[in-house]
Design a protein around this motif. Structure first.
Motif, PDB file in Angstrom:
ATOM      1  N   ALA A  43      28.429  45.957  34.655  1.00 34.60           N
ATOM      2  CA  ALA A  43      27.204  45.324  34.037  1.00 34.60           C
ATOM      3  C   ALA A  43      27.779  44.276  32.981  1.00 34.60           C
ATOM      4  CB  ALA A  43      26.497  46.474  33.130  1.00 34.60           C
ATOM      5  N   VAL A  44      28.858  44.545  32.548  1.00 34.87           N
ATOM      6  CA  VAL A  44      29.384  43.433  31.584  1.00 34.87           C
ATOM      7  C   VAL A  44      29.764  42.068  32.168  1.00 34.87           C
ATOM      8  CG1 VAL A  44      31.573  42.671  30.231  1.00 34.87           C
ATOM      9  CG2 VAL A  44      30.217  45.058  29.939  1.00 34.87           C
ATOM     10  N   ILE A  45      30.385  42.245  33.478  1.00 32.75           N
ATOM     11  CA  ILE A  45      30.460  41.228  34.241  1.00 32.75           C
ATOM     12  C   ILE A  45      29.232  40.397  34.676  1.00 32.75           C
ATOM     13  CG2 ILE A  45      31.132  40.390  36.722  1.00 32.75           C
ATOM     14  CD1 ILE A  45      33.186  42.666  36.509  1.00 32.75           C
ATOM     15  N   GLY A  46      28.132  41.205  34.893  1.00 30.34           N
ATOM     16  CA  GLY A  46      26.724  40.449  35.146  1.00 30.34           C
ATOM     17  C   GLY A  46      26.273  39.778  33.852  1.00 30.34           C
ATOM     18  N   LEU A  47      26.731  40.330  32.661  1.00 31.96           N
ATOM     19  CA  LEU A  47      26.165  39.863  31.467  1.00 31.96           C
ATOM     20  C   LEU A  47      26.774  38.449  31.016  1.00 31.96           C
ATOM     21  CD1 LEU A  47      25.623  42.937  29.225  1.00 31.96           C
ATOM     22  CD2 LEU A  47      23.706  41.382  30.318  1.00 31.96           C
ATOM     23  N   MET A  48      28.152  38.639  31.609  1.00 33.32           N
ATOM     24  CA  MET A  48      29.017  37.343  31.372  1.00 33.32           C
ATOM     25  C   MET A  48      28.315  36.238  32.142  1.00 33.32           C
ATOM     26  SD  MET A  48      32.621  39.045  31.207  1.00 33.32           S
ATOM     27  CE  MET A  48      33.589  37.370  31.085  1.00 33.32           C
ATOM     28  N   HIS A  49      27.867  36.332  33.283  1.00 33.41           N
ATOM     29  CA  HIS A  49      27.298  35.400  34.156  1.00 33.41           C
ATOM     30  C   HIS A  49      26.238  34.535  33.286  1.00 33.41           C
ATOM     31  CE1 HIS A  49      26.194  33.215  37.733  1.00 33.41           C
ATOM     32  NE2 HIS A  49      25.154  33.777  38.146  1.00 33.41           N
ATOM     33  N   LEU A  50      25.490  35.272  32.468  1.00 34.39           N
ATOM     34  CA  LEU A  50      24.427  34.639  31.946  1.00 34.39           C
ATOM     35  C   LEU A  50      24.778  33.668  30.916  1.00 34.39           C
ATOM     36  CD1 LEU A  50      22.037  37.785  31.805  1.00 34.39           C
ATOM     37  CD2 LEU A  50      22.094  36.172  33.447  1.00 34.39           C
ATOM     38  N   THR A  51      25.976  33.560  30.592  1.00 35.87           N
ATOM     39  CA  THR A  51      26.623  32.846  29.420  1.00 35.87           C
ATOM     40  C   THR A  51      27.409  31.449  30.121  1.00 35.87           C
ATOM     41  OG1 THR A  51      28.590  34.085  29.201  1.00 35.87           O
ATOM     42  CG2 THR A  51      26.706  34.893  28.004  1.00 35.87           C
ATOM     43  N   ARG A  52      27.104  31.222  31.283  1.00 39.27           N
ATOM     44  CA  ARG A  52      27.720  30.071  32.039  1.00 39.27           C
ATOM     45  C   ARG A  52      27.610  28.953  31.522  1.00 39.27           C
ATOM     46  NH1 ARG A  52      30.380  30.310  37.313  1.00 39.27           N
ATOM     47  NH2 ARG A  52      30.640  32.637  38.083  1.00 39.27           N
ATOM     48  N   HIS A  53      26.375  28.682  30.834  1.00 38.16           N
ATOM     49  CA  HIS A  53      25.871  27.333  30.444  1.00 38.16           C
ATOM     50  C   HIS A  53      25.888  27.259  28.952  1.00 38.16           C
ATOM     51  CE1 HIS A  53      23.495  26.674  34.519  1.00 38.16           C
ATOM     52  NE2 HIS A  53      24.668  26.795  34.449  1.00 38.16           N
ATOM     53  N   ARG A  54      25.882  28.239  28.016  1.00 39.59           N
ATOM     54  CA  ARG A  54      25.701  28.437  26.440  1.00 39.59           C
ATOM     55  C   ARG A  54      26.385  29.548  26.118  1.00 39.59           C
ATOM     56  NH1 ARG A  54      19.787  27.620  24.204  1.00 39.59           N
ATOM     57  NH2 ARG A  54      21.107  27.597  22.420  1.00 39.59           N
ATOM     58  N   VAL A 131      24.494  36.460  25.159  1.00 37.74           N
ATOM     59  CA  VAL A 131      23.368  36.370  26.013  1.00 37.74           C
ATOM     60  C   VAL A 131      22.207  35.841  25.156  1.00 37.74           C
ATOM     61  CG1 VAL A 131      22.005  37.721  27.499  1.00 37.74           C
ATOM     62  CG2 VAL A 131      24.397  38.113  27.408  1.00 37.74           C
ATOM     63  N   TRP A 132      21.976  36.433  23.861  1.00 36.28           N
ATOM     64  CA  TRP A 132      20.838  35.797  23.179  1.00 36.28           C
ATOM     65  C   TRP A 132      21.034  34.346  22.782  1.00 36.28           C
ATOM     66  CZ3 TRP A 132      21.514  35.351  17.697  1.00 36.28           C
ATOM     67  CH2 TRP A 132      20.794  34.655  16.764  1.00 36.28           C
ATOM     68  N   ARG A 133      22.227  34.065  22.534  1.00 33.55           N
ATOM     69  CA  ARG A 133      22.494  32.397  22.131  1.00 33.55           C
ATOM     70  C   ARG A 133      22.228  31.618  23.339  1.00 33.55           C
ATOM     71  NH1 ARG A 133      26.305  31.029  18.348  1.00 33.55           N
ATOM     72  NH2 ARG A 133      25.594  28.942  18.944  1.00 33.55           N
ATOM     73  N   ALA A 134      22.385  32.248  24.549  1.00 34.26           N
ATOM     74  CA  ALA A 134      22.282  31.638  26.015  1.00 34.26           C
ATOM     75  C   ALA A 134      20.766  31.267  25.958  1.00 34.26           C
ATOM     76  CB  ALA A 134      22.990  32.169  27.038  1.00 34.26           C
ATOM     77  N   GLY A 135      20.034  32.265  25.424  1.00 33.84           N
ATOM     78  CA  GLY A 135      18.547  32.131  25.619  1.00 33.84           C
ATOM     79  C   GLY A 135      17.976  32.995  26.858  1.00 33.84           C
ATOM     80  N   PHE A 136      18.583  33.914  26.901  1.00 33.12           N
ATOM     81  CA  PHE A 136      18.133  34.792  28.065  1.00 33.12           C
ATOM     82  C   PHE A 136      17.263  35.938  27.673  1.00 33.12           C
ATOM     83  CE2 PHE A 136      18.528  38.339  31.188  1.00 33.12           C
ATOM     84  CZ  PHE A 136      17.786  37.583  32.395  1.00 33.12           C
ATOM     85  N   VAL A 137      17.887  36.548  26.307  1.00 30.41           N
ATOM     86  CA  VAL A 137      17.037  37.731  25.669  1.00 30.41           C
ATOM     87  C   VAL A 137      16.685  37.264  24.107  1.00 30.41           C
ATOM     88  CG1 VAL A 137      18.158  39.529  27.054  1.00 30.41           C
ATOM     89  CG2 VAL A 137      19.242  38.640  24.956  1.00 30.41           C
ATOM     90  N   GLY A 138      15.847  37.872  23.800  1.00 28.18           N
ATOM     91  CA  GLY A 138      15.405  37.599  22.307  1.00 28.18           C
ATOM     92  C   GLY A 138      16.556  38.635  21.457  1.00 28.18           C
ATOM     93  N   TRP A 139      16.295  38.084  20.187  1.00 29.96           N
ATOM     94  CA  TRP A 139      17.359  38.504  19.126  1.00 29.96           C
ATOM     95  C   TRP A 139      17.492  39.849  18.888  1.00 29.96           C
ATOM     96  CZ3 TRP A 139      15.194  41.330  15.421  1.00 29.96           C
ATOM     97  CH2 TRP A 139      13.755  41.344  15.239  1.00 29.96           C
TER      98      TRP A 139
END
Length: 202
Positions: A43-54, A131-139
């Motif tokens: 799951a961590v690998i998947g979450l890291m994917h969400l931070t590719r842009h920010r 992941v929050w900073r990347a804009g995918f989830v809320g604070w």
């Protein structure tokens, strides 16, 4: 689920005793913990994917810490059957003494335990911040994950641990559902890298 089935959650805090009271549940919780930590690494690998842009650097560093931590925690589950066996053949005090002697060997302490086993509990909250900073989830997602993990260290392992560990499960479960609803195109969009005018001419 593992913490709910663990005989040590509800019974004697000495696992050499509580595991002996219900060996079937002790083995079941050990296997569930093992696979939960292994799957958390995935799951961590998947979450890291969400931070590719920010928040990429924070995502990669915290994700790397979390990966190491969860894989280390998985390996430590092999001590459970050892503790159960020692409890079956020795008094609780003697079983604990033997286990401590084994686990306090420098190779075991620094190769399998310290500081690596805590990397997961540190890395995952930081990764959810990324992941929050990347804009995918809320604070609230990193807040709930951190509160659940850090709060569990303030109490003895037992019924309260179930409550604290329910918090990150809920926050990560919500995040997982959101990932599943993305669709292939949205997920693949994270692979797209914007090119500068210079690189596009090459």
């Amino acid at each position: 689920m593992a913490v709910v089935l663990d005989p040590g959650t509800w019974g004697d805090d000495r696992e050499a005793v509580s595991f002996g009271d219900n060996p079937a549940l002790a083995q079941t919780q050990s296997v569930l913990y093992h696979w939960s930590w292994m799957l958390m690494a995935v799951a961590v690998i998947g979450l890291m994917h969400l931070t590719r842009h920010r928040a990429t650097r924070l995502g990669h560093v915290s994700g790397g810490l979390a990966l190491i931590g969860y894989l280390q925690l998985s390996g430590l589950l092999l001590t459970d059957p050892v503790e159960w066996y020692l409890g079956q053949h020795n008094s609780p005090e003697e079983a604990q003494r033997i286990l401590d002697e084994m686990m306090n060997l420098p190779g075991v302490t620094f190769g399998f335990q310290l500081p690596w086993m805590f990397f997961g509990f540190i890395g995952l909250p930081l990764l959810t911040v990324a992941v929050w900073r990347a804009g995918f989830v809320g604070w609230w997602v990193p807040l709930v994950v951190a509160a659940g993990y850090l709060g569990s260290f303030l109490v003895e392992y037992g019924p309260l641990t179930v409550l604290f560990w329910t918090a990150p499960v809920a926050a990560l479960g919500w995040t997982g559902v959101k990932v599943l609803r993305m669709g292939d195109a949205a997920w693949a969009g994270y692979y797209q890298v914007s090119r500068s005018p210079e690189s596009s001419l090459r």
